[in-house]
Scaffold this motif. Structure first.
Motif, PDB file in Angstrom:
ATOM      1  N   SER A  32       1.127  -1.420   0.188  1.00 29.77           N
ATOM      2  CA  SER A  32      -0.172   0.003  -0.428  1.00 29.77           C
ATOM      3  C   SER A  32       0.671   1.283   0.169  1.00 29.77           C
ATOM      4  CB  SER A  32      -1.117  -0.406   1.276  1.00 29.77           C
ATOM      5  OG  SER A  32      -0.213   0.469   2.551  1.00 29.77           O
ATOM      6  N   ARG A  33       2.424   1.270   0.623  1.00 26.04           N
ATOM      7  CA  ARG A  33       3.341   2.057   0.482  1.00 26.04           C
ATOM      8  C   ARG A  33       4.014   2.330  -0.879  1.00 26.04           C
ATOM      9  NH1 ARG A  33       3.053   5.940   5.209  1.00 26.04           N
ATOM     10  NH2 ARG A  33       0.715   5.365   6.395  1.00 26.04           N
ATOM     11  N   GLY A  34       3.444   1.221  -1.580  1.00 31.27           N
ATOM     12  CA  GLY A  34       4.337   1.106  -2.816  1.00 31.27           C
ATOM     13  C   GLY A  34       5.322   0.439  -2.885  1.00 31.27           C
ATOM     14  N   MET A  35       6.061  -0.794  -2.076  1.00 32.07           N
ATOM     15  CA  MET A  35       7.026  -1.643  -2.338  1.00 32.07           C
ATOM     16  C   MET A  35       6.527  -2.896  -3.070  1.00 32.07           C
ATOM     17  SD  MET A  35       9.005  -1.703   0.674  1.00 32.07           S
ATOM     18  CE  MET A  35      10.069  -0.736   1.873  1.00 32.07           C
ATOM     19  N   VAL A  36       7.033  -3.238  -3.784  1.00 30.63           N
ATOM     20  CA  VAL A  36       6.582  -4.380  -4.371  1.00 30.63           C
ATOM     21  C   VAL A  36       6.859  -6.335  -4.326  1.00 30.63           C
ATOM     22  CG1 VAL A  36       6.763  -5.432  -7.410  1.00 30.63           C
ATOM     23  CG2 VAL A  36       6.253  -2.689  -6.783  1.00 30.63           C
ATOM     24  N   ILE A  37       6.794  -6.207  -4.029  1.00 34.86           N
ATOM     25  CA  ILE A  37       6.745  -7.776  -3.364  1.00 34.86           C
ATOM     26  C   ILE A  37       7.262  -8.815  -4.591  1.00 34.86           C
ATOM     27  CG2 ILE A  37       6.775  -9.351  -1.552  1.00 34.86           C
ATOM     28  CD1 ILE A  37       7.207  -6.122  -0.477  1.00 34.86           C
ATOM     29  N   ALA A  38       8.184  -9.377  -4.912  1.00 34.64           N
ATOM     30  CA  ALA A  38       8.422 -10.098  -5.945  1.00 34.64           C
ATOM     31  C   ALA A  38       8.291 -11.668  -6.483  1.00 34.64           C
ATOM     32  CB  ALA A  38       9.777 -10.310  -6.631  1.00 34.64           C
ATOM     33  N   GLY A  39       8.649 -12.233  -4.054  1.00 35.36           N
ATOM     34  CA  GLY A  39       8.101 -13.075  -3.477  1.00 35.36           C
ATOM     35  C   GLY A  39       8.637 -13.486  -2.110  1.00 35.36           C
ATOM     36  N   SER A  40       7.878 -14.290  -1.806  1.00 31.04           N
ATOM     37  CA  SER A  40       7.914 -14.957  -0.036  1.00 31.04           C
ATOM     38  C   SER A  40       7.771 -16.377  -0.467  1.00 31.04           C
ATOM     39  CB  SER A  40       6.867 -14.154   0.248  1.00 31.04           C
ATOM     40  OG  SER A  40       6.171 -15.076   1.359  1.00 31.04           O
ATOM     41  N   PHE A  41       8.738 -16.866   0.613  1.00 32.81           N
ATOM     42  CA  PHE A  41       9.539 -17.737   0.581  1.00 32.81           C
ATOM     43  C   PHE A  41       9.794 -18.835   2.505  1.00 32.81           C
ATOM     44  CE2 PHE A  41      10.453 -15.933  -3.057  1.00 32.81           C
ATOM     45  CZ  PHE A  41      10.121 -17.057  -3.930  1.00 32.81           C
ATOM     46  N   THR A  42       9.284 -20.210   2.465  1.00 32.30           N
ATOM     47  CA  THR A  42       9.950 -20.724   4.376  1.00 32.30           C
ATOM     48  C   THR A  42      10.692 -21.714   2.817  1.00 32.30           C
ATOM     49  OG1 THR A  42       8.087 -22.266   3.421  1.00 32.30           O
ATOM     50  CG2 THR A  42       8.008 -20.408   5.240  1.00 32.30           C
ATOM     51  N   GLY A  43      11.894 -21.964   4.185  1.00 30.97           N
ATOM     52  CA  GLY A  43      12.592 -23.383   4.211  1.00 30.97           C
ATOM     53  C   GLY A  43      12.298 -24.235   3.800  1.00 30.97           C
ATOM     54  N   GLU A  44      12.305 -25.016   3.407  1.00 30.59           N
ATOM     55  CA  GLU A  44      12.084 -26.662   3.005  1.00 30.59           C
ATOM     56  C   GLU A  44      13.146 -27.567   3.762  1.00 30.59           C
ATOM     57  OE1 GLU A  44      12.071 -28.826  -0.820  1.00 30.59           O
ATOM     58  OE2 GLU A  44      10.788 -27.344  -1.339  1.00 30.59           O
ATOM     59  N   GLU A  45      14.140 -27.415   4.554  1.00 29.88           N
ATOM     60  CA  GLU A  45      14.827 -27.853   5.700  1.00 29.88           C
ATOM     61  C   GLU A  45      15.123 -27.289   6.603  1.00 29.88           C
ATOM     62  OE1 GLU A  45      17.774 -29.739   3.675  1.00 29.88           O
ATOM     63  OE2 GLU A  45      16.876 -30.503   1.013  1.00 29.88           O
ATOM     64  N   GLU A  46      14.974 -25.832   6.391  1.00 30.25           N
ATOM     65  CA  GLU A  46      15.328 -24.986   7.976  1.00 30.25           C
ATOM     66  C   GLU A  46      14.223 -24.609   8.273  1.00 30.25           C
ATOM     67  OE1 GLU A  46      19.130 -23.286   7.113  1.00 30.25           O
ATOM     68  OE2 GLU A  46      17.929 -23.137   4.827  1.00 30.25           O
ATOM     69  N   ASP A  47      13.714 -25.233   9.039  1.00 32.54           N
ATOM     70  CA  ASP A  47      11.820 -25.187  10.048  1.00 32.54           C
ATOM     71  C   ASP A  47      12.280 -23.639  10.827  1.00 32.54           C
ATOM     72  OD1 ASP A  47      13.372 -25.353  12.437  1.00 32.54           O
ATOM     73  OD2 ASP A  47      11.724 -26.397  12.606  1.00 32.54           O
ATOM     74  N   ASP A  48      12.993 -22.473  10.579  1.00 33.53           N
ATOM     75  CA  ASP A  48      13.394 -21.447  11.288  1.00 33.53           C
ATOM     76  C   ASP A  48      13.456 -20.267   9.881  1.00 33.53           C
ATOM     77  OD1 ASP A  48      15.437 -21.826  10.864  1.00 33.53           O
ATOM     78  OD2 ASP A  48      16.264 -20.857  12.181  1.00 33.53           O
ATOM     79  N   LEU A  49      13.476 -20.514   8.994  1.00 29.08           N
ATOM     80  CA  LEU A  49      13.577 -19.666   7.447  1.00 29.08           C
ATOM     81  C   LEU A  49      12.368 -19.552   7.128  1.00 29.08           C
ATOM     82  CD1 LEU A  49      16.369 -18.991   5.557  1.00 29.08           C
ATOM     83  CD2 LEU A  49      16.266 -20.565   4.495  1.00 29.08           C
TER      84      LEU A  49
END
Length: 106
Positions: A32-49
């Motif tokens: 809403s403030r103009g930023m472009v988020i190209a992607g969001s991910f979680t780690g498959e092998e690291e449960d804190d990433l």
């Protein structure tokens, strides 16, 4: 064009809460403030990433959007205070990237 690859480490057992907070609060607010988020991910092998990527047209745009987000009352008073319970802020790693000519996400 430039990108930020942002890598976060969540406190034990908090990643699901963090992803929900990102998707329901932080990402919509930043967009809403103009930023472009190209992607969001979680780690498959690291449960804190948790990893996400933001795109900026220029350094000037990045600076203006940082001000619009991180200096706002909403960020300072509502959003930011909830982050430390979910994230280990000491382990945040931000890598600035410039796409190559053949990059499909540029």
């Amino acid at each position: 064009m430039l990108f930020e690859l942002r890598q976060y480490r969540c406190h034990q057992g908090q990643r699901d809460n963090w992803v929900r907070y990102m998707e329901e609060v932080i990402i919509p607010f930043q967009v809403s403030r103009g930023m472009v988020i190209a992607g969001s991910f979680t780690g498959e092998e690291e449960d804190d990433l948790y990893v996400w990527i933001r795109r900026f047209a220029s350094e000037e745009e990045r600076a203006a959007q940082y001000d619009a987000v991180y200096k706002s009352d909403t960020w300072l008073n509502e959003i930011a205070p909830k982050i430390p319970e979910m994230l280990d802020r000491e382990q945040i790693k931000v890598t600035r990237l410039t796409p190559t000519a053949k990059s499909i996400i540029s």
